[in-house]
Write a protein that holds these residues in place. Structure first.
Motif, PDB file in Angstrom:
ATOM      1  N   HIS A  25      -8.079  -9.931  -4.551  1.00  0.00           N
ATOM      2  CA  HIS A  25      -6.948  -9.009  -4.571  1.00  0.00           C
ATOM      3  C   HIS A  25      -6.222  -9.152  -3.243  1.00  0.00           C
ATOM      4  O   HIS A  25      -6.643  -8.624  -2.221  1.00  0.00           O
ATOM      5  CB  HIS A  25      -7.420  -7.571  -4.797  1.00  0.00           C
ATOM      6  N   TRP A  26      -5.109  -9.888  -3.267  1.00  0.00           N
ATOM      7  CA  TRP A  26      -4.412 -10.248  -2.041  1.00  0.00           C
ATOM      8  C   TRP A  26      -3.807  -9.058  -1.333  1.00  0.00           C
ATOM      9  O   TRP A  26      -3.552  -9.100  -0.133  1.00  0.00           O
ATOM     10  CB  TRP A  26      -3.359 -11.317  -2.341  1.00  0.00           C
ATOM     11  N   SER A  27      -3.593  -7.961  -2.025  1.00  0.00           N
ATOM     12  CA  SER A  27      -3.033  -6.786  -1.351  1.00  0.00           C
ATOM     13  C   SER A  27      -4.001  -6.244  -0.306  1.00  0.00           C
ATOM     14  O   SER A  27      -3.602  -5.558   0.624  1.00  0.00           O
ATOM     15  CB  SER A  27      -2.696  -5.703  -2.356  1.00  0.00           C
ATOM     16  N   ALA A  28      -5.285  -6.543  -0.458  1.00  0.00           N
ATOM     17  CA  ALA A  28      -6.267  -6.095   0.533  1.00  0.00           C
ATOM     18  C   ALA A  28      -6.037  -6.762   1.879  1.00  0.00           C
ATOM     19  O   ALA A  28      -6.512  -6.288   2.903  1.00  0.00           O
ATOM     20  CB  ALA A  28      -7.684  -6.383   0.036  1.00  0.00           C
ATOM     21  N   ASN A  33      -4.188  -2.177   5.018  1.00  0.00           N
ATOM     22  CA  ASN A  33      -5.520  -2.084   4.421  1.00  0.00           C
ATOM     23  C   ASN A  33      -6.614  -2.635   5.332  1.00  0.00           C
ATOM     24  O   ASN A  33      -7.775  -2.651   4.951  1.00  0.00           O
ATOM     25  CB  ASN A  33      -5.556  -2.837   3.079  1.00  0.00           C
ATOM     26  N   THR A  53       1.615   4.134 -12.526  1.00  0.00           N
ATOM     27  CA  THR A  53       0.725   2.996 -12.347  1.00  0.00           C
ATOM     28  C   THR A  53       0.259   2.480 -13.712  1.00  0.00           C
ATOM     29  O   THR A  53      -0.246   3.251 -14.532  1.00  0.00           O
ATOM     30  CB  THR A  53      -0.511   3.390 -11.508  1.00  0.00           C
ATOM     31  N   GLU A  58      -5.992  -4.894 -12.234  1.00  0.00           N
ATOM     32  CA  GLU A  58      -5.433  -5.388 -10.976  1.00  0.00           C
ATOM     33  C   GLU A  58      -4.618  -4.312 -10.267  1.00  0.00           C
ATOM     34  O   GLU A  58      -4.734  -4.128  -9.051  1.00  0.00           O
ATOM     35  CB  GLU A  58      -4.568  -6.615 -11.228  1.00  0.00           C
ATOM     36  N   ASP A  62      -5.829  -2.862  -6.700  1.00  0.00           N
ATOM     37  CA  ASP A  62      -4.928  -2.997  -5.556  1.00  0.00           C
ATOM     38  C   ASP A  62      -4.651  -1.645  -4.914  1.00  0.00           C
ATOM     39  O   ASP A  62      -4.614  -1.525  -3.695  1.00  0.00           O
ATOM     40  CB  ASP A  62      -3.615  -3.652  -5.978  1.00  0.00           C
ATOM     41  N   GLY A  65      -8.012  -0.330  -3.123  1.00  0.00           N
ATOM     42  CA  GLY A  65      -8.449  -1.107  -1.967  1.00  0.00           C
ATOM     43  C   GLY A  65      -9.820  -1.726  -2.173  1.00  0.00           C
ATOM     44  O   GLY A  65     -10.476  -1.532  -3.201  1.00  0.00           O
ATOM     45  N   SER A  66     -10.257  -2.444  -1.174  1.00  0.00           N
ATOM     46  CA  SER A  66     -11.466  -3.264  -1.304  1.00  0.00           C
ATOM     47  C   SER A  66     -12.768  -2.478  -1.192  1.00  0.00           C
ATOM     48  O   SER A  66     -13.842  -3.049  -1.391  1.00  0.00           O
ATOM     49  CB  SER A  66     -11.441  -4.363  -0.245  1.00  0.00           C
TER      50      SER A  66
END
Length: 191
Positions: A25-28, A33, A53, A58, A62, A65-66
């Motif tokens: 998950h690239w937003s992390a 974040n 949402t 995904e 996102d 978070g991780s």
């Protein structure tokens, strides 16, 4: 010049991605974040999870978070099959996200690290928020039927489920003196 050629040769590979990185998950990786901020429950939802949402893994991952690992499931509710996501933190159930018509409609928060924007957290005593149950509380339903659900003061979308010890008849709410010893078990946001 040699470094530029290597960069130009490797750039397409980096841009197209790699199958081993497809579940990242690239937003992390976003700077906001980096330090693991914990989302808050507000009138709009839980952090970035709102009524808009999409009910997709995904999007929810996102937004959370991780710190959380998601798993999905399906259940029957009111005669219809609905999809939901459970967010686990350290293998403990922390958040449950339910939806209708493809978007989020309800969020149940059990994670002690998540608070409301007014600072209310899991474990808060009933007596710290309410003097009496009348007008604010009712017997909780379904999975929470052993508790009492109360509308959060000044809120239209947030409610609290309190649980505690009581030996009264099933289906009746405890007296206010008993409820004052109960603690917050779950924070619920509804669309």
């Amino acid at each position: 010049m040699k470094n530029l050629r290597l960069l130009l040769c490797g750039l397409p590979l980096v841009l197209t991605g790699c199958t081993t990185l497809s579940n990242v998950h690239w937003s992390a990786a976003a700077p906001w974040n980096w330090f693991g901020s914990t989302p808050e429950v507000t009138e709009n939802g839980l952090g970035d999870i709102t009524a808009e949402t999409p009910l997709k893994e995904e999007a929810i991952a996102d937004a959370l978070g991780s710190d959380y690992r998601l798993r999905s499931g399906m259940k029957t509710q009111g005669g219809a099959v609905v999809r939901y996501f459970e967010a686990l933190k350290d293998d403990n159930l922390a958040v449950v996200v339910n939806g209708e018509n493809g978007t989020v409609s309800r969020i149940d928060v059990l994670d002690k690290a998540i608070t409301t924007d007014s600072g209310v957290e899991i474990g808060t005593p009933f007596g710290d928020l309410y003097d009496k149950a009348y007008g604010a509380c009712k017997q909780a339903l379904d999975d929470d039927s052993e508790g009492v659900e109360c509308q959060a003061p000044g809120s239209h979308h947030v409610s609290y489920v309190f649980t505690g010890e009581w030996r009264g008849p099933e289906g009746l709410m405890p007296a206010d003196d008993t409820l004052k010893k109960w603690t917050l078990h779950k924070i619920i946001w509804r669309r």
